[in-house]
Design an enzyme around this catalytic site. Structure first.
Site, mmCIF file in Angstrom:
data_model
loop_
_atom_site.group_PDB
_atom_site.id
_atom_site.type_symbol
_atom_site.label_atom_id
_atom_site.label_comp_id
_atom_site.label_asym_id
_atom_site.label_seq_id
_atom_site.Cartn_x
_atom_site.Cartn_y
_atom_site.Cartn_z
ATOM 1 N N PHE A 20 0.835 -1.201 0.000
ATOM 2 C CA PHE A 20 0.000 0.000 0.000
ATOM 3 C C PHE A 20 0.876 1.259 0.000
ATOM 4 C CE2 PHE A 20 -2.524 3.094 2.658
ATOM 5 C CZ PHE A 20 -3.549 3.291 1.751
ATOM 6 N N SER A 88 3.452 -6.664 2.776
ATOM 7 C CA SER A 88 2.494 -5.768 3.408
ATOM 8 C C SER A 88 1.089 -5.965 2.823
ATOM 9 C CB SER A 88 2.991 -4.328 3.262
ATOM 10 O OG SER A 88 2.281 -3.466 4.110
ATOM 11 N N MET A 89 0.469 -4.945 2.222
ATOM 12 C CA MET A 89 -0.824 -5.163 1.568
ATOM 13 C C MET A 89 -0.682 -6.141 0.408
ATOM 14 S SD MET A 89 -3.516 -2.495 -0.193
ATOM 15 C CE MET A 89 -2.725 -2.331 -1.809
ATOM 16 N N ASP A 187 8.878 -4.124 13.300
ATOM 17 C CA ASP A 187 8.133 -3.597 12.151
ATOM 18 C C ASP A 187 7.341 -2.397 12.656
ATOM 19 O OD1 ASP A 187 6.153 -3.104 10.174
ATOM 20 O OD2 ASP A 187 6.189 -5.190 9.511
ATOM 21 N N HIS A 217 9.971 -3.033 8.223
ATOM 22 C CA HIS A 217 8.797 -3.444 7.443
ATOM 23 C C HIS A 217 9.117 -3.816 5.992
ATOM 24 C CE1 HIS A 217 4.668 -3.906 6.342
ATOM 25 N NE2 HIS A 217 4.751 -2.961 5.432
#
Length: 240
Positions: A20, A88-89, A187, A217
């Protein structure tokens, strides 16, 4: 603008999905690594990403699903066995694909998001679009380098992310493919307990949770990239 990356190789396909407000640039090294192994690789640019925050503000999560589905279709036409990985996303979308496509041979998630602490405000403020922008969430990298991501996060887009998280979380039991889950110990974007939750809630018989000791992250641009490459390659090779 960070462009998509599509590379034809052998009949093993790998779909690579960025996060994202990020762009294909965040995943480019990993995608290139898979291409160097001879695999057929698809790294799409998700709608509203790699352009402007104003563009992302107008997008719906269904468009991101559509982009990933199109890239998967491209792989399907060229390969007999396919794997999906995302950050992530991108990891959220990886789980979504696992829920929907039983022909996927294996899933690899990297600091995937399934629940964010501020989800309620993402839904409420995202509906109102107030404030219009928040500080960007990109570049959480221990190495201290910059990620090709937006400096600003459009608040309206955070609602779309929250809706996607809920959708994927509610159907997590549908994930039954072999899965490799990477989790950064530290993260600052997605709470690491997300990875433990995924591990405990998927229906997969074959599953592994790997802790990344030396990355934040955006682990695909951090010190543990080589570990991610090697571990995921072993995972893919075992399933071929």
């Amino acid at each position: 603008m960070e462009e998509a990356f599509f590379k034809e190789g052998n009949d093993v396909g790998v779909l690579v999905i960025h996060g994202f407000t990020g762009s294909p640039g965040s995943m480019r090294d990993l995608a290139q690594f898979y291409a160097d192994q001879g695999f057929t690789v698809a790294l799409p640019r998700l709608a509203g990403h790699g352009t402007t925050p104003e563009d992302l503000e107008k997008r719906k999560y269904q468009e991101w699903i559509e982009d990933v589905e199109k890239a998967y279709q491209w792989l399907k036409e060229r390969t007999s066995k396919r794997f999906v990985t995302g950050l992530s996303m991108g990891g959220t979308l990886t789980l979504y694909m696992g829920e929907k496509h039983k022909d996927i041979a294996g899933l690899i998630t990297i600091n995937a998001a399934v629940r964010m602490p501020n989800e309620t405000s993402m839904l409420i403020l995202g509906s109102l679009g107030i404030p219009r922008f928040a500080k960007g969430v990109g570049s959480d990298i221990k190495k201290g380098i910059k990620e090709p991501a937006y400096e600003l996060t459009p608040i309206r887009a955070t609602k779309q992310l929250a809706l996607l998280l809920r959708l994927v979380r509610n159907n997590i039991k549908d994930v039954d493919q072999p899965i490799l889950i990477f989790s950064s110990k530290e993260d600052h974007v997605v709470p690491p307990e997300n990875q433990r939750w995924i591990y405990e809630n998927v229906s997969s018989q074959t599953k592994e949770l790997v802790t990344l000791e030396n990355s934040y992250h955006v682990a695909t641009m951090d010190y543990d990239l080589e570990l991610i490459e090697q571990k995921s390659l072993e995972f893919i090779q075992k399933l071929l």
